[in-house]
Write an enzyme that holds these catalytic residues in place. Structure first.
Site, PDB file in Angstrom:
ATOM      1  N   ARG A 303       0.810  -1.231   0.000  1.00  0.00           N
ATOM      2  CA  ARG A 303       0.000   0.000   0.000  1.00  0.00           C
ATOM      3  C   ARG A 303       0.835   1.268   0.000  1.00  0.00           C
ATOM      4  O   ARG A 303       0.384   2.319  -0.423  1.00  0.00           O
ATOM      5  CB  ARG A 303      -0.922  -0.008   1.243  1.00  0.00           C
ATOM      6  CG  ARG A 303      -1.885   1.148   1.353  1.00  0.00           C
ATOM      7  CD  ARG A 303      -2.892   1.129   0.211  1.00  0.00           C
ATOM      8  NE  ARG A 303      -3.851   2.211   0.358  1.00  0.00           N
ATOM      9  CZ  ARG A 303      -3.631   3.485   0.045  1.00  0.00           C
ATOM     10  NH1 ARG A 303      -2.447   3.852  -0.428  1.00  0.00           N
ATOM     11  NH2 ARG A 303      -4.551   4.400   0.207  1.00  0.00           N
ATOM     12  N   LYS A 304       2.056   1.169   0.517  1.00  0.00           N
ATOM     13  CA  LYS A 304       2.961   2.329   0.586  1.00  0.00           C
ATOM     14  C   LYS A 304       2.309   3.524   1.276  1.00  0.00           C
ATOM     15  O   LYS A 304       2.178   4.611   0.732  1.00  0.00           O
ATOM     16  CB  LYS A 304       3.439   2.729  -0.817  1.00  0.00           C
ATOM     17  CG  LYS A 304       4.221   1.642  -1.555  1.00  0.00           C
ATOM     18  CD  LYS A 304       4.706   2.143  -2.900  1.00  0.00           C
ATOM     19  CE  LYS A 304       5.506   1.070  -3.632  1.00  0.00           C
ATOM     20  NZ  LYS A 304       4.671  -0.054  -4.076  1.00  0.00           N
ATOM     21  N   PHE A 305       1.916   3.320   2.512  1.00  0.00           N
ATOM     22  CA  PHE A 305       1.327   4.415   3.293  1.00  0.00           C
ATOM     23  C   PHE A 305       2.324   5.551   3.425  1.00  0.00           C
ATOM     24  O   PHE A 305       3.518   5.338   3.632  1.00  0.00           O
ATOM     25  CB  PHE A 305       0.938   3.916   4.691  1.00  0.00           C
ATOM     26  CG  PHE A 305      -0.197   2.935   4.684  1.00  0.00           C
ATOM     27  CD1 PHE A 305      -1.471   3.336   4.306  1.00  0.00           C
ATOM     28  CD2 PHE A 305       0.000   1.610   5.048  1.00  0.00           C
ATOM     29  CE1 PHE A 305      -2.534   2.440   4.313  1.00  0.00           C
ATOM     30  CE2 PHE A 305      -1.044   0.711   5.047  1.00  0.00           C
ATOM     31  CZ  PHE A 305      -2.311   1.116   4.682  1.00  0.00           C
TER      32      PHE A 305
END
Length: 338
Positions: A303-305
């Site tokens: 998700r690569k928050f």
């Protein structure tokens, strides 16, 4: 003027014979240096030199092959090969590890007689056989008179030389090309260095020992992160025994679930991008979780928050995806602000 004197004067004219202070391959310092590589720029001189070398061999000489010592003698050997129609082979100075890894290039077979062609002999180390092609004779343009003939004889190779240092020095002195002082220093050098030992061949560097790989079992025992420990244990499980990870970048939830069910028995890790699924429904997470438990693999939502902590918490726990409910691992990256 004799043909030999003409050759010596021409070599001096093109600066193939130089006087000064030079370090030789044998690690001794010499007041004279012979650089016959220059002959490649003078084709007539190169051709004449090759003829001189052949003519200085015994009249009944016959050879199946000629082999030039790399690198300076290669064009000389080529001239002999072409003019006498004798096949030529080339001995590599450095044997390559790729391709055929040959030490000798060319067509030959055991038992063929080979003439080694050399430009200059000091200690006699260059023509010494280092491969499966034996040689009994070597022909050289210049013998520095420093033990090369004797060292080669000890190795079973007869040396035939066209010129010696003494001959070159006497000719240049007679024609006023060197002073008496230079001639005296060269003669003193020759007298002091009558025998130059064959230098020991440098041993090949020992490649560094490859670092032993730590078994997954030891890594699992040392792991402090619970999820990392679980992943390593999955790789070790008797029924799994895999370290394969599948990056499932498919555009539909139906396609992703079908793929996960088919490939699940072979993987330990499934990487997903839930925000690209065009047919996402709230049931997706539960369905994927069930497949992961069925086939015993972990789910990594890529998700690569990237936001402040509270916002990331809401994205992770809530929203429409409820990633917390079905993903084992998520990731984040840093965004710098000016």
């Amino acid at each position: 003027m004799s043909v030999m004197e003409s050759l010596i004067l021409e070599l001096h004219e093109i600066e193939a014979v130089r006087f000064g202070s030079f370090k030789l391959k044998s690690n001794i310092t010499s007041p004279v240096y012979i650089d016959l590589r220059l002959m490649v720029s003078f084709p007539r001189l190169l051709s004449r030199t090759a003829s001189f070398l052949w003519d200085f061999l015994p009249p009944a000489s016959s050879f199946d092959l000629v082999c030039g010592v790399p690198y300076t003698a290669l064009p000389i050997a080529t001239c002999i090969s072409l003019s006498r129609s004798i096949p030529m082979v080339m001995r590599r100075k450095e044997v390559k590890e790729h391709g055929t890894s040959k030490s000798i290039e060319g067509a030959f077979s055991p038992g063929l007689s080979c003439l080694v062609v050399e430009d200059l002999v000091t200690s006699g180390s260059s023509p010494l056989p280092r491969c499966a092609l034996p040689a009994s004779d070597a022909v050289v343009l210049i013998d520095r008179q420093q033990g090369g003939r004797e060292n080669l004889a000890a190795a079973g190779i007869r040396l035939h030389s066209v010129l010696t240092f003494t001959t070159i020095l006497d000719t240049l002195l007679r024609h006023g090309k060197v002073t008496n002082d230079i001639a005296a220093s060269v003669r003193a050098f020759l007298e002091e260095n009558r025998t130059v030992a064959v230098p020991a061949r440098a041993s090949l560097p020992v490649p560094p020992t490859a670092k032993a790989r730590t078994p997954y079992g030891e890594k699992a025992a040392l792991a402090k992160n619970p999820m990392g420990k679980r992943l390593l244990e999955l790789m070790l499980m008797e029924l799994k025994q895999t370290n394969l990870c599948l990056a499932a970048d498919v555009p539909t939830a139906a396609g992703l679930l079908s793929l996960a069910d088919k490939i699940g028995p072979e993987i330990c890790f499934l990487k997903t991008h839930v925000d690209i699924l065009s047919d996402f429904t709230p049931e997706f997470g539960l369905q994927l979780r069930a497949i992961a438990e069925k086939h015993n693999f972990l789910v990594f939502e890529d998700r690569k928050f990237a936001d402040i902590g509270n916002t990331v918490t809401m994205q992770y726990e809530g929203g429409i995806y409820h990633i917390l409910d079905w993903a084992d691992i998520v990731n984040a990256h840093i965004v710098s602000y000016c």
